[in-house]
Scaffold this motif. Sequence first.
Motif, PDB file in Angstrom:
ATOM      1  N   GLY A 162      56.497   2.550 -26.454  1.00  8.98           N
ATOM      2  CA  GLY A 162      57.033   2.060 -27.713  1.00  8.98           C
ATOM      3  C   GLY A 162      56.238   2.612 -28.895  1.00  8.98           C
ATOM      4  N   TYR A 163      56.804   2.468 -30.095  1.00  6.38           N
ATOM      5  CA  TYR A 163      56.171   2.963 -31.312  1.00  6.38           C
ATOM      6  C   TYR A 163      54.771   2.354 -31.472  1.00  6.38           C
ATOM      7  CZ  TYR A 163      55.166   3.857 -36.186  1.00  6.38           C
ATOM      8  OH  TYR A 163      54.560   4.260 -37.339  1.00  6.38           O
ATOM      9  N   GLY A 164      53.793   3.212 -31.740  1.00  4.33           N
ATOM     10  CA  GLY A 164      52.428   2.761 -31.971  1.00  4.33           C
ATOM     11  C   GLY A 164      51.661   2.405 -30.713  1.00  4.33           C
ATOM     12  N   VAL A 165      52.188   2.738 -29.541  1.00  7.92           N
ATOM     13  CA  VAL A 165      51.511   2.438 -28.277  1.00  7.92           C
ATOM     14  C   VAL A 165      50.887   3.728 -27.746  1.00  7.92           C
ATOM     15  CG1 VAL A 165      51.810   1.613 -25.904  1.00  7.92           C
ATOM     16  CG2 VAL A 165      53.113   0.581 -27.768  1.00  7.92           C
ATOM     17  N   TYR A 166      49.577   3.693 -27.536  1.00 10.89           N
ATOM     18  CA  TYR A 166      48.828   4.860 -27.072  1.00 10.89           C
ATOM     19  C   TYR A 166      47.944   4.465 -25.901  1.00 10.89           C
ATOM     20  CZ  TYR A 166      50.327   6.651 -31.551  1.00 10.89           C
ATOM     21  OH  TYR A 166      51.097   7.037 -32.614  1.00 10.89           O
ATOM     22  N   ALA A 167      47.721   5.417 -25.006  1.00 16.89           N
ATOM     23  CA  ALA A 167      46.931   5.140 -23.804  1.00 16.89           C
ATOM     24  C   ALA A 167      45.439   5.295 -24.033  1.00 16.89           C
ATOM     25  CB  ALA A 167      47.363   6.070 -22.679  1.00 16.89           C
ATOM     26  N   ASP A 168      45.044   6.031 -25.066  1.00 20.50           N
ATOM     27  CA  ASP A 168      43.622   6.332 -25.202  1.00 20.50           C
ATOM     28  C   ASP A 168      42.796   5.082 -25.483  1.00 20.50           C
ATOM     29  OD1 ASP A 168      44.898   6.323 -27.710  1.00 20.50           O
ATOM     30  OD2 ASP A 168      43.331   7.543 -28.604  1.00 20.50           O
ATOM     31  N   GLY A 169      41.605   5.082 -24.906  1.00 20.53           N
ATOM     32  CA  GLY A 169      40.706   3.958 -25.094  1.00 20.53           C
ATOM     33  C   GLY A 169      39.675   3.879 -23.985  1.00 20.53           C
ATOM     34  N   ASN A 170      38.801   2.907 -24.100  1.00 21.87           N
ATOM     35  CA  ASN A 170      37.768   2.636 -23.108  1.00 21.87           C
ATOM     36  C   ASN A 170      38.189   1.419 -22.293  1.00 21.87           C
ATOM     37  OD1 ASN A 170      36.066   4.700 -24.118  1.00 21.87           O
ATOM     38  ND2 ASN A 170      35.368   3.330 -25.718  1.00 21.87           N
ATOM     39  N   TYR A 171      38.400   1.624 -21.014  1.00 30.92           N
ATOM     40  CA  TYR A 171      38.849   0.572 -20.107  1.00 30.92           C
ATOM     41  C   TYR A 171      37.675   0.159 -19.229  1.00 30.92           C
ATOM     42  CZ  TYR A 171      43.555   2.198 -21.343  1.00 30.92           C
ATOM     43  OH  TYR A 171      44.693   2.552 -22.016  1.00 30.92           O
ATOM     44  N   ASN A 172      37.387  -1.123 -19.173  1.00 26.39           N
ATOM     45  CA  ASN A 172      36.312  -1.649 -18.341  1.00 26.39           C
ATOM     46  C   ASN A 172      36.867  -2.078 -16.990  1.00 26.39           C
ATOM     47  OD1 ASN A 172      34.194  -1.483 -20.325  1.00 26.39           O
ATOM     48  ND2 ASN A 172      35.215  -3.177 -21.357  1.00 26.39           N
ATOM     49  N   ARG A 173      36.108  -1.786 -15.946  1.00 20.48           N
ATOM     50  CA  ARG A 173      36.549  -2.144 -14.605  1.00 20.48           C
ATOM     51  C   ARG A 173      36.448  -3.655 -14.412  1.00 20.48           C
ATOM     52  NH1 ARG A 173      34.277   1.009  -9.474  1.00 20.48           N
ATOM     53  NH2 ARG A 173      36.344   1.526  -8.751  1.00 20.48           N
ATOM     54  N   LYS A 174      37.547  -4.246 -13.955  1.00 19.96           N
ATOM     55  CA  LYS A 174      37.612  -5.679 -13.684  1.00 19.96           C
ATOM     56  C   LYS A 174      37.586  -5.973 -12.189  1.00 19.96           C
ATOM     57  CE  LYS A 174      37.914  -6.652 -17.988  1.00 19.96           C
ATOM     58  NZ  LYS A 174      36.739  -7.096 -18.687  1.00 19.96           N
ATOM     59  N   SER A 175      37.993  -4.989 -11.382  1.00 21.69           N
ATOM     60  CA  SER A 175      38.036  -5.151  -9.932  1.00 21.69           C
ATOM     61  C   SER A 175      37.886  -3.783  -9.282  1.00 21.69           C
ATOM     62  CB  SER A 175      39.372  -5.774  -9.521  1.00 21.69           C
ATOM     63  OG  SER A 175      39.574  -5.645  -8.134  1.00 21.69           O
ATOM     64  N   ASN A 176      37.218  -3.738  -8.129  1.00 20.66           N
ATOM     65  CA  ASN A 176      37.122  -2.472  -7.395  1.00 20.66           C
ATOM     66  C   ASN A 176      37.891  -2.530  -6.080  1.00 20.66           C
ATOM     67  OD1 ASN A 176      35.469  -4.106  -5.918  1.00 20.66           O
ATOM     68  ND2 ASN A 176      33.688  -2.767  -5.975  1.00 20.66           N
ATOM     69  N   ALA A 177      38.728  -3.552  -5.929  1.00 20.77           N
ATOM     70  CA  ALA A 177      39.563  -3.664  -4.730  1.00 20.77           C
ATOM     71  C   ALA A 177      40.658  -2.601  -4.761  1.00 20.77           C
ATOM     72  CB  ALA A 177      40.192  -5.055  -4.660  1.00 20.77           C
TER      73      ALA A 177
END
Length: 166
Positions: free
Chosen positions: A129-144
């Motif tokens: 959608g308009y104004g939605v971008y994937a870039d960023g810093n994502y923190n791991r919440k689970s390693n399963a």
Amino acid sequence: MRKTYLLLATFFFASVSAFAQMSKKEMENLKTAQYAGKYSYDNGEGYGEGEVIVYPESDSTILFYIQLQAGEPSYNMGDLCGRVTLTDGKGIFEFKSDYADEGCKWSMNFADNKLVIEIIDEQYECGFGYGVYADGNYNRKSNAIPEYFVDFTDTKQYFKKLKLEK
């Protein structure tokens, strides 16, 4: 004679399906299993959030599902499933849909329980959608290692059954 063919066909199909299914232990031993799990970010203050679910497909490839939501004022969203080849925790994702003039291209870098996504190509048309971008810093919440993800239509999508182009 017919019984022999039936027996051979049954054995063949059982062998092929057993070969195609990887056990959980075998998956855990893949080099890409170290990146498996759920990553998320939240810009806070209603500015958007995102989640990436990572599945080890082979020693060099991962499958992922990304779900994003922009915050105020539009509250647009987007999701995408794809495959990335990784070398030393880094890979490039490229995607071009049939309905977009351009495509999208970003880098994925896994390090220290984080996933950093950076847009490479300024012509960014991922179908979000308009104004939605994937870039960023994502923190791991689970390693399963995930078996599936739930898409925006509330449908369970199993990674093992996905049909993505190579």
